[in-house]
Design a protein around this motif. Structure first.
Motif, mmCIF file in Angstrom:
data_model
loop_
_atom_site.group_PDB
_atom_site.id
_atom_site.type_symbol
_atom_site.label_atom_id
_atom_site.label_comp_id
_atom_site.label_asym_id
_atom_site.label_seq_id
_atom_site.Cartn_x
_atom_site.Cartn_y
_atom_site.Cartn_z
ATOM 1 N N ARG A 131 0.860 -1.187 0.000
ATOM 2 C CA ARG A 131 0.000 0.000 0.000
ATOM 3 C C ARG A 131 0.890 1.228 0.000
ATOM 4 N NH1 ARG A 131 -5.216 -0.383 1.155
ATOM 5 N NH2 ARG A 131 -5.948 -2.341 2.003
ATOM 6 N N TYR A 132 0.640 2.162 -0.898
ATOM 7 C CA TYR A 132 1.368 3.435 -0.883
ATOM 8 C C TYR A 132 0.495 4.570 -0.356
ATOM 9 C CZ TYR A 132 5.123 1.179 -3.418
ATOM 10 O OH TYR A 132 6.152 0.340 -3.758
ATOM 11 N N GLY A 133 -0.740 4.661 -0.873
ATOM 12 C CA GLY A 133 -1.601 5.795 -0.514
ATOM 13 C C GLY A 133 -1.326 6.968 -1.440
ATOM 14 N N PHE A 134 -2.393 7.717 -1.758
ATOM 15 C CA PHE A 134 -2.256 8.833 -2.706
ATOM 16 C C PHE A 134 -2.987 10.073 -2.169
ATOM 17 C CE2 PHE A 134 -1.561 4.887 -4.871
ATOM 18 C CZ PHE A 134 -0.389 5.148 -5.552
ATOM 19 N N HIS A 135 -3.096 11.097 -3.001
ATOM 20 C CA HIS A 135 -3.654 12.400 -2.581
ATOM 21 C C HIS A 135 -2.885 12.952 -1.387
ATOM 22 C CE1 HIS A 135 -7.722 10.906 -4.313
ATOM 23 N NE2 HIS A 135 -7.142 11.719 -5.189
ATOM 24 N N SER B 147 -11.069 9.788 -5.270
ATOM 25 C CA SER B 147 -11.407 9.952 -3.850
ATOM 26 C C SER B 147 -10.574 9.049 -2.956
ATOM 27 C CB SER B 147 -12.882 9.598 -3.624
ATOM 28 O OG SER B 147 -13.719 10.418 -4.396
ATOM 29 N N SER B 148 -10.278 9.537 -1.745
ATOM 30 C CA SER B 148 -9.635 8.667 -0.753
ATOM 31 C C SER B 148 -9.905 9.179 0.646
ATOM 32 C CB SER B 148 -8.116 8.576 -0.990
ATOM 33 O OG SER B 148 -7.495 9.818 -0.754
ATOM 34 N N SER C 129 -7.125 4.779 2.318
ATOM 35 C CA SER C 129 -8.012 3.811 1.656
ATOM 36 C C SER C 129 -7.412 3.368 0.330
ATOM 37 C CB SER C 129 -9.389 4.435 1.426
ATOM 38 O OG SER C 129 -9.278 5.586 0.612
ATOM 39 N N MET C 130 -6.505 4.166 -0.233
ATOM 40 C CA MET C 130 -5.865 3.775 -1.498
ATOM 41 C C MET C 130 -4.646 2.904 -1.214
ATOM 42 S SD MET C 130 -5.976 6.909 -4.157
ATOM 43 C CE MET C 130 -7.404 7.209 -5.189
#
Ligand code: AMP
Length: 392
Positions: free
Chosen positions: A151-155, A206-207, A220-221
């Motif tokens: 998992r990296y995560g974005f925004h 969206s996140s 959540s991403m």
């Protein structure tokens, strides 16, 4: 310091030129191009028009260029955009095909067009650098983990701004200062009382992110911006078993499955109407069952992640809504908060209805947790981070 923030899409180039100083900054010019075929030409054209309009007398006056890069292989943070940043973008070009190649090209082109400017990349994954291994690891074989699947995560730029601004609005200057200086100093000890935020960036993409004392604990991403909440036309979370099953059963090639999951899924996929929630909402109001389902799926997923982060944070001090849907969608905000009074989230329906795309506290006066709307401004976040990086 004159900082040009470059927003590069697969066929677009938008820019904002900021004049930044220690106390803040302002936009002095902005512009953009669509249907771009050659970044070099439009970048040179943008620089020429800034000169023609008298904004700058020479391109040499631009001190720095900031790039909101998405995902780098073995590289994150707010970094100098040199060959190693280009290599990192190209190493994961297949994971973010709409974003990484344009940024790699754009960085090369700016290095040629503005040889004196400092080039800085702020990766969207940067905000998640300090998440625990348990939260960012998938249960996959070691060989998969070794090639960077996690998992990296974005925004990250948007959620980091929420970390800073929500702390300021809640009178937690200690946390706000930690969040501001995160990419320079890393997480720091803050006051004794924890400050727990769940940030909902709800827009075309969206996140939901959990934030403790100004630092992200999870998103959540995951590995790619494909995951988490249903997106406008991208799938969001999907069981990995569904892809081979659909390919075999529908008899479609792998590339076609990928195209459908990235272009014809999300709100568009469920509703069959549109990738814009305003159209989906209108159809739902007119009785379209799949449009109603699309909106219900989005709300269900937001609440799912809100609940997950509230448990991880052992409670919540501020629930924040940002980006196009978060800032404008009073109905979505009300549905997310519905029935959560017992968890300390008490939405004021009048304040919520009145709030459209402005900064506001929409909780009741006695709500244990604040419910905040904070407009996103990702270009400003870029300009601030580039300024902090180059001033530190
Ligand atoms: P963003 O990605 O932040 O630019 O947000 C784009 C999304 O915001 C689009 O999908 C729009 O449907 C949504 N949006 C814009 N205006 C409104 C509005 N008045 N009500 C609900 N959603 C909106």
């Amino acid at each position: 310091m004159l900082i040009l923030v470059a927003n590069l899409g697969s066929t677009s180039f938008k820019y904002r030129l900021f004049r930044m100083e220690a106390g803040g900054g302002e936009v002095v010019a902005k512009g953009g191009y669509e249907r771009v075929e050659d970044y070099g030409t439009v970048i040179d054209d943008a620089l020429a028009s800034l000169q023609r309009d008298g904004v700058i007398s020479s391109p040499d006056e631009i001190d720095a260029v900031g790039f909101k890069t998405v995902l780098g292989k073995n590289l994150s943070g707010c970094v100098i955009a040199d060959q190693s940043a280009i290599d990192a973008l190209e190493g994961f070009a297949a994971v973010a095909p709409a974003h990484n190649p344009p940024y790699a090209n754009g960085i090369r082109q700016f290095a040629r067009s503005l040889p004196k400017a400092r080039l800085v990349a702020l990766f969207e994954t940067a905000f998640y650098q300090w998440t625990s291994a348990a939260s960012h690891s998938y249960a996959i074989p070691k060989a998969w983990r070794d090639i960077g699947i996690r998992r990296y995560g974005f925004h990250g730029a948007s959620h980091k701004f929420i970390a800073e601004r929500s702390a300021e609005l809640c009178g937690r200057e200690d946390v706000a200062e930690t969040a501001r200086r995160l990419y320079q100093d890393g997480p720091r000890q803050t006051g004794a009382k924890p400050f727990r935020v769940v940030s909902c960036h709800l827009g075309g993409s969206s996140s939901v992110t959990g934030i403790l004392n100004g630092v992200a604990i999870g998103s959540s991403m995951g590995f790619s911006p494909q995951s988490g909440l249903p997106q406008n036309n991208r799938v969001g979370d999907l069981d990995s078993g569904a892809i081979p099953y659909a390919i075999r059963t529908l008899g479609i090639p792998f590339d076609e499955a990928e195209r459908q999951l990235t272009k014809e899924s999300g709100l568009l996929g469920i509703s069959g109407i549109s990738n814009d929630i305003r159209d989906v909402r209108a159809a739902a109001a007119a009785g379209h069952a799949d449009a109603k389902l699309a909106i219900e799926c989005l709300i269900h997923s937001i609440r799912h992640w809100l609940g997950a982060f509230m448990i991880e944070l052992s409670g919540i001090d501020a629930l924040v809504f940002t980006a196009g849907i978060g800032e404008n969608g009073a109905d979505i905000r009300a549905a997310v908060c519905d029935g959560l009074e017992g968890f300390g989230i008490q939405l004021d329906p009048v304040r919520n209805e009145a709030c459209r795309a402005v900064e506001a506290d929409i909780a009741t006066g006695t709500s244990p947790a604040r419910v905040l709307v904070i407009p996103a401004n990702e270009e400003l976040v870029l300009a601030r981070e580039v300024f902090r990086k180059l001033s530190s």
